[in-house]
Structure formats: structure tokens, C-alpha cells
Motif scaffolding. Structure first.
Motif, PDB file in Angstrom:
ATOM      1  N   PRO A   7      17.114 -12.093 -71.523  1.00 26.97           N
ATOM      2  CA  PRO A   7      18.414 -12.106 -71.558  1.00 26.97           C
ATOM      3  C   PRO A   7      19.394 -13.422 -71.113  1.00 26.97           C
ATOM      4  N   PHE A   8      20.084 -13.714 -71.975  1.00 26.75           N
ATOM      5  CA  PHE A   8      20.761 -15.138 -71.677  1.00 26.75           C
ATOM      6  C   PHE A   8      22.233 -15.185 -71.695  1.00 26.75           C
ATOM      7  N   PHE A   9      22.810 -15.924 -70.495  1.00 38.23           N
ATOM      8  CA  PHE A   9      24.211 -15.893 -70.236  1.00 38.23           C
ATOM      9  C   PHE A   9      24.871 -17.111 -70.104  1.00 38.23           C
ATOM     10  N   ALA A  10      25.587 -17.151 -71.032  1.00 33.28           N
ATOM     11  CA  ALA A  10      26.416 -18.517 -71.412  1.00 33.28           C
ATOM     12  C   ALA A  10      27.879 -18.601 -70.399  1.00 33.28           C
ATOM     13  N   GLU A  11      27.708 -19.332 -69.355  1.00 35.56           N
ATOM     14  CA  GLU A  11      28.936 -19.525 -68.536  1.00 35.56           C
ATOM     15  C   GLU A  11      29.557 -20.911 -68.519  1.00 35.56           C
ATOM     16  N   ILE A  12      31.114 -20.924 -69.173  1.00 34.68           N
ATOM     17  CA  ILE A  12      31.670 -22.027 -68.938  1.00 34.68           C
ATOM     18  C   ILE A  12      32.194 -22.268 -67.884  1.00 34.68           C
ATOM     19  N   GLY A  13      32.170 -23.674 -67.397  1.00 31.13           N
ATOM     20  CA  GLY A  13      32.580 -24.045 -66.017  1.00 31.13           C
ATOM     21  C   GLY A  13      32.361 -25.424 -65.665  1.00 31.13           C
ATOM     22  N   ASN A  14      32.968 -25.867 -64.878  1.00 31.24           N
ATOM     23  CA  ASN A  14      32.660 -27.325 -64.135  1.00 31.24           C
ATOM     24  C   ASN A  14      32.017 -27.366 -62.940  1.00 31.24           C
TER      25      ASN A  14
ATOM     26  N   ALA B 186      12.379 -20.198 -71.153  1.00 30.55           N
ATOM     27  CA  ALA B 186      12.238 -18.741 -71.640  1.00 30.55           C
ATOM     28  C   ALA B 186      11.068 -18.597 -72.284  1.00 30.55           C
ATOM     29  N   ARG B 187       9.933 -19.399 -72.541  1.00 34.41           N
ATOM     30  CA  ARG B 187       8.578 -19.303 -72.946  1.00 34.41           C
ATOM     31  C   ARG B 187       7.902 -18.286 -71.688  1.00 34.41           C
ATOM     32  N   PHE B 188       8.142 -18.444 -70.532  1.00 35.78           N
ATOM     33  CA  PHE B 188       7.819 -17.925 -69.373  1.00 35.78           C
ATOM     34  C   PHE B 188       8.301 -16.491 -68.899  1.00 35.78           C
ATOM     35  N   LYS B 189       9.012 -15.914 -69.910  1.00 34.74           N
ATOM     36  CA  LYS B 189       9.594 -14.589 -69.402  1.00 34.74           C
ATOM     37  C   LYS B 189      10.230 -14.516 -68.210  1.00 34.74           C
ATOM     38  N   PRO B 190      11.521 -15.223 -67.942  1.00 30.56           N
ATOM     39  CA  PRO B 190      12.375 -15.146 -66.791  1.00 30.56           C
ATOM     40  C   PRO B 190      13.086 -13.692 -66.994  1.00 30.56           C
ATOM     41  N   ALA B 191      13.639 -13.219 -65.857  1.00 26.94           N
ATOM     42  CA  ALA B 191      14.416 -12.220 -65.972  1.00 26.94           C
ATOM     43  C   ALA B 191      15.809 -12.348 -66.792  1.00 26.94           C
ATOM     44  N   ALA B 192      16.239 -13.514 -66.482  1.00 26.24           N
ATOM     45  CA  ALA B 192      17.509 -13.929 -67.266  1.00 26.24           C
ATOM     46  C   ALA B 192      17.573 -15.443 -67.111  1.00 26.24           C
ATOM     47  N   ILE B 193      18.320 -16.177 -68.022  1.00 22.29           N
ATOM     48  CA  ILE B 193      18.816 -17.365 -67.803  1.00 22.29           C
ATOM     49  C   ILE B 193      20.183 -17.297 -67.895  1.00 22.29           C
ATOM     50  N   VAL B 194      20.733 -18.265 -67.030  1.00 22.07           N
ATOM     51  CA  VAL B 194      22.051 -18.440 -66.903  1.00 22.07           C
ATOM     52  C   VAL B 194      22.343 -20.144 -67.282  1.00 22.07           C
ATOM     53  N   ALA B 195      23.205 -20.327 -68.384  1.00 25.10           N
ATOM     54  CA  ALA B 195      23.727 -21.850 -68.688  1.00 25.10           C
ATOM     55  C   ALA B 195      24.980 -21.806 -68.390  1.00 25.10           C
TER      56      ALA B 195
ATOM     57  N   HIS C 103      26.318 -23.119 -79.323  1.00 20.94           N
ATOM     58  CA  HIS C 103      25.123 -23.367 -80.041  1.00 20.94           C
ATOM     59  C   HIS C 103      23.768 -23.125 -79.513  1.00 20.94           C
ATOM     60  N   ILE C 104      23.534 -23.380 -78.190  1.00 20.42           N
ATOM     61  CA  ILE C 104      22.347 -23.033 -77.588  1.00 20.42           C
ATOM     62  C   ILE C 104      22.481 -21.217 -77.280  1.00 20.42           C
ATOM     63  N   GLU C 105      23.628 -20.827 -76.727  1.00 24.75           N
ATOM     64  CA  GLU C 105      23.708 -19.316 -76.784  1.00 24.75           C
ATOM     65  C   GLU C 105      22.906 -18.573 -78.104  1.00 24.75           C
ATOM     66  N   ARG C 106      23.739 -19.341 -79.260  1.00 30.27           N
ATOM     67  CA  ARG C 106      22.836 -18.537 -80.638  1.00 30.27           C
ATOM     68  C   ARG C 106      21.622 -18.674 -80.841  1.00 30.27           C
ATOM     69  N   GLU C 107      21.159 -19.993 -80.492  1.00 22.12           N
ATOM     70  CA  GLU C 107      19.718 -20.221 -80.599  1.00 22.12           C
ATOM     71  C   GLU C 107      18.860 -19.359 -79.878  1.00 22.12           C
ATOM     72  N   MET C 108      19.057 -19.388 -78.394  1.00 19.46           N
ATOM     73  CA  MET C 108      18.371 -18.739 -77.654  1.00 19.46           C
ATOM     74  C   MET C 108      18.243 -16.935 -77.844  1.00 19.46           C
ATOM     75  N   ARG C 109      19.411 -16.443 -78.415  1.00 22.60           N
ATOM     76  CA  ARG C 109      19.488 -14.997 -78.714  1.00 22.60           C
ATOM     77  C   ARG C 109      18.603 -14.676 -80.095  1.00 22.60           C
ATOM     78  N   GLU C 110      18.636 -15.963 -80.881  1.00 24.45           N
ATOM     79  CA  GLU C 110      17.618 -15.672 -82.149  1.00 24.45           C
ATOM     80  C   GLU C 110      16.136 -15.940 -81.965  1.00 24.45           C
ATOM     81  N   GLN C 111      16.029 -17.068 -81.057  1.00 18.01           N
ATOM     82  CA  GLN C 111      14.672 -17.464 -80.728  1.00 18.01           C
ATOM     83  C   GLN C 111      13.965 -16.556 -79.659  1.00 18.01           C
ATOM     84  N   TYR C 112      14.791 -16.244 -78.548  1.00 22.95           N
ATOM     85  CA  TYR C 112      14.200 -15.430 -77.528  1.00 22.95           C
ATOM     86  C   TYR C 112      15.062 -14.021 -77.276  1.00 22.95           C
ATOM     87  N   PRO C 113      14.903 -13.191 -78.068  1.00 22.27           N
ATOM     88  CA  PRO C 113      15.805 -12.243 -78.331  1.00 22.27           C
ATOM     89  C   PRO C 113      15.542 -11.070 -76.800  1.00 22.27           C
ATOM     90  N   ASP C 114      14.270 -11.341 -76.474  1.00 21.52           N
ATOM     91  CA  ASP C 114      13.913 -10.538 -75.093  1.00 21.52           C
ATOM     92  C   ASP C 114      14.215 -11.044 -73.855  1.00 21.52           C
TER      93      ASP C 114
END
Length: 468
Positions: free
Chosen positions: A347-354, A315-324, A334-345
Motif C-alpha cells: 500500500p502506497f499513500f501519496a500525501e501532499i504537504g510542506n 518496498a522490497r522488505f514488505k512494509p505494511a504501507a509506505i507514506v510519501a 510519478h513515484i506514486e504511479r511507479e510504486m503502484r506498478e512495481q509494488y502493487p502488493d
């Protein structure tokens, strides 16, 4: 550090000037200038100024007052802390007075009355420097006296290390009574310092004598103030503290101190990282930025200890988006909440899956079209994988193969496998699965995707780390 100790320094450290003194600071400076100028004339004429030179005195006082007040503002002496007046501040006071006296002397000899005594400007400079510097020092001593009295009632400690960090820690503990600590002596391995006094506190001995010092003084706590110590040196110091039966804590590393926080506020328990002697790796930030900036980056296992840290660093290097991409719901939340607070600019997408579910992996890639995938999803606990062999193969090997093939199918530019040092000549089943993942990934051929494997060596704080 205890919560009661972290809050107190903030309240005391900012009281650098009494409120009643601030409005009169300019008047005090003007009084010092006038007293110095008058005293210079009195000394020149043996305390009896002839009537002929009284106009010279009046003109001199006027010019000195104007020029020096301007000089003091230019050198920002009015913004210098009385409480933390230092040698650097004293040099600045001397410099301001020297420049002001030189300018005033030129003006006096050009526009002043004829026959102005040439020795008076020199005497004035010496006296004004001494008086203004003495005023700073006197107020500092007066203001720190009460703090020292309060600090003298705190818990006794020894500081291991009489270098710059130790002296800085001593100074802050002296002025921060709220910390509740009183330094009763130094321990230092430099034989030249043995028995010497450092800022009024004696060096009581070296490391091998620590046990004797503790027994003799009864002090049961040691603050280690050697932030540049190697892991081996720190380990040796800890052994000495344990042998002496003393509690030990340490101050921050040099990089933390350079952030500008007070050194006393960074006293903490000794961490395992202090003992590892790892050489810092300096990354090429421009190269990383060119690789990540403006791109969609996907991290599998994004809720885990390694995956979540990858998300933070990316996130420090300004990607277009991060998909976790993560199978565990709570860590992903927890990581979704943290990323939205620390790096609001970012875009962060939390995807559940195996990663074992090919269709879910494909749907996420189709939805976000990542350019880079960091594949950190894996089972890591060595003993647990020994007891669950098939699950280790399904998740680590089959899951890796699923994501790697999908990366080629959906046009991912780079696939990075986060492997482990346990894959080197593996002696465990978990290590064997990671080695097999490396061989599989590096054997894949693609015209669109570049496959890379990176080994992480026993990451501190990660799930499955052997350090605990």
C-alpha cells in the motif's frame, strides 16, 4: 546502446537450431550410433566381418542403440544448442558416451552371444564420441558461417581487454550480426599476450600503444571489456582512448553480467560511476527486513531523488504501507504511479504537504500512524541556498524540527534524519543548516521515539549532486 542494436541480438540469439533439423535430431543420433558400432566391428576385423561375428554385430547395435539413446536423453544432449556448442558440451558428450558404452559393455558380456570381442566396445566408445562431438562442431561451424559473413561487413572496433569478458564479447559479436560491429583486434596490458591470437583475433598491443594502433588501423571505436577494473584503471584507459581520438564504450559491471543478459546487449557509454572506485557495501538484509517488515514507513521528500529511491528500497522488505510526504506535486505523482506498478502488493499513500506546516504534518501522522520516519525533505542546491538564506533555514531547520517533534507526539518509534556530508565542517550555508538539523535532532529527548541522523555523501543522480 542504440535501439537498433538492442533489439537485434534477441532475434538472432535464439536461432540455436535450424527448424528443419530439430525433427530429425533423434534420427541423426541413431545414425551416429549405428555407424560407430558398425565401424568398430569393421576396424576390429580389418573391414571383413566373419560370419560367426555377425550375430554379435546385430546384438551390439541393438543394445548400443537403446542404451545410448537413453543416455543421451539423460544427459540432455538433445537440448544442447548446435550454434553455441562449447568445450563444456564436448565434455558432456564424452561423458554420456563413456557411461553408455560401459553399461552396454556389461549387458553385452552378460546377455550377449558368447565370445563378444572385448576390443569392440572400446572402439565403439571412441568412434561414437568422435562422431557425435564432430557432428555438433560441424553444425556449429556451418550455422555460424553466415553470421560471421554478415558480421564482417559491420563497423570495425577494438576490444580493450582480452580476458574472459573480452572473449565473451568477441564471441557474441561474431554470432550477432545485427549489432553491426566487427572486432578487428584486441588491446591488452598483459605483455604475454602481445601479438598473440585470441579466438582468431590478434592482440595488437597494450594501452600505451593504443594511439599508434588507432592511427595504423584507422579504427575509431574501442569497447572496454574489463568489468573488474577500478575507477583509476578505467580513468587511465579513457585517457588513452581520448588521446587516440577514439570513441569509447564499456560493458556492464560484473554484477550486471551475472544477471544472465548477453554481454553485448549491455554495451553502454562510460558513466561517472565507473570512475569513482567506490567499495560496495553489503547490507544485512535480514536485519533490515526485521526493522521494516509489517510496519508503516513514512518518507518526507518522498518525490525527490533520494526520497523516491528510499521508497523503492523500503518496498522490497514488505512494509505494511509506505507514506510519501512531498510538497512537489509532479514528482509525487510519478513515484506514486511507479510504486503502484512495481509494488502493487505494498500500500502506497501519496500525501501532499510542506514540512513547514505543522498542522499538515500532524494530520498525516494521525491518519497513518507510521512506525518509522525517514526525513529526506530538504533544500539541497548549495548556490541556490546561498541566495535564499531564510528559506533554507525555514525548510531545512524549522521543517526538520516540526517533523521530529510530531514524531514524538504521535508515537513514532524511530525518526531518521537524512543528512549530508556537507554537514561535516560546513563551508556552505546549506551544509550549515544540515549540521544544525543534526544537532537539533540528536538533542531531542523522548521516551517513545529514537532519533538517528545518517549522512549521505554526494549521491549520484540526486538533486543537487556536485558530480554534473
Amino acid at each position: 546502446m542504440e535501439s537498433t542494436q538492442s533489439a537485434a541480438p534477441m532475434s538472432t540469439a535464439h536461432k540455436s537450431t535450424p527448424r528443419w533439423l530439430s525433427p530429425y535430431r533423434g534420427l541423426a543420433e541413431a545414425a551416429i550410433i549405428l555407424v560407430a558400432g558398425t565401424s568398430a566391428f569393421l576396424l576390429r576385423f580389418e573391414f571383413e566381418i566373419p560370419p560367426f561375428y555377425r550375430p554379435h554385430l546385430r546384438m551390439g547395435l541393438l543394445i548400443w542403440l537403446v542404451v545410448k539413446l537413453i543416455a543421451f536423453r539423460f544427459y540432455q544432449l538433445d537440448r544442447r544448442s548446435w550454434k553455441f556448442f562449447s568445450a563444456d558440451d564436448a565434455l558432456l558428450v564424452a561423458q554420456a558416451n563413456a557411461v553408455a558404452s560401459l553399461v552396454a559393455a556389461v549387458l553385452l558380456f552378460v546377455v550377449g552371444p558368447a565370445g563378444f570381442p572385448r576390443s569392440v566396445p572400446i572402439l565403439d566408445m571412441i568412434l561414437c564420441t568422435g562422431l557425435s562431438g564432430g557432428a555438433f562442431l560441424t553444425l556449429r561451424l556451418a550455422m555460424s558461417r553466415d553470421a560471421r559473413k554478415e558480421a564482417s561487413e559491420g563497423r570495425e572496433v577494438l576490444i580493450y581487454g582480452a580476458g574472459r569478458a573480452g572473449v565473451a564479447l568477441l564471441g557474441e559479436l561474431k554470432t550477432n550480426a545485427g549489432l553491426g560491429l566487427r572486432v578487428s583486434g584486441f588491446i591488452d596490458d598483459d605483455p604475454a599476450l602481445n601479438g598473440m591470437f585470441v579466438n582468431g583475433v590478434q592482440v595488437l598491443g597494450n594501452g600505451p600503444r593504443l594511439k599508434n594502433v588507432v592511427q595504423h588501423t584507422g579504427i575509431k571505436e574501442v569497447l572496454i571489456a574489463i568489468p573488474s577494473a577500478t575507477g583509476d584503471q578505467t580513468f587511465e584507459i579513457l585517457q588513452r582512448c581520448q588521446q587516440a581520438g577514439a570513441r569509447f564504450r564499456t560493458v556492464a559491471a560484473l554484477s550486471e553480467i551475472m544477471e544472465g543478459k548477453g554481454i553485448a546487449s549491455q554495451i553502454r557509454e562510460v558513466d561517472v560511476q565507473d570512475l569513482l572506485s567506490r567499495t560496495p557495501i553489503h547490507l544485512d538484509h535480514s536485519l533490515i527486513s526485521n526493522r521494516l517488515a509489517g510496519k508503516v514507513v513514512m518518507v518526507t521528500g518522498g518525490g525527490g531523488s533520494i526520497g523516491s529511491e528510499l521508497c523503492r528500497q523500503i518496498a522490497r522488505f514488505k512494509p505494511a504501507a509506505i507514506v510519501a510526504f512531498e510538497v512537489a506535486e509532479t514528482p509525487l505523482f510519478h513515484i506514486e504511479r511507479e510504486m503502484r506498478e512495481q509494488y502493487p502488493d505494498v500500500p502506497f499513500f501519496a500525501e501532499i504537504g510542506n514540512v513547514q506546516n505543522q498542522r499538515r504534518v500532524a494530520s498525516v501522522l494521525l491518519a497513518h500512524h507510521p512506525s518509522i520516519i525517514y526525513h529526506a525533505a530538504a533544500y539541497k542546491h548549495v548556490p541556490m541556498m546561498e541566495a535564499n538564506l531564510f528559506e533554507a533555514v525555514e525548510n531545512n531547520v524549522i521543517g526538520t524540527l516540526n517533523v521530529a517533534r510530531a514524531a514524538d507526539q504521535y508515537g513514532v518509534q524511530e525518526f531518521v534524519l537524512i543528512s549530508s556530508d556537507k554537514a561535516v565542517r560546513p563551508t556552505s550555508f546549506m551544509g550549515a543548516t544540515k549540521r544544525l538539523c543534526e544537532l537539533l535532532v540528536l538533542s531531542l529527548e523522548s521516551t517513545t521515539t529514537r532519533y538517528v541522523a545518517v549522512r549521505f555523501g554526494n549521491v549520484l543522480g540526486s538533486n543537487g549532486s556536485v558530480i554534473p
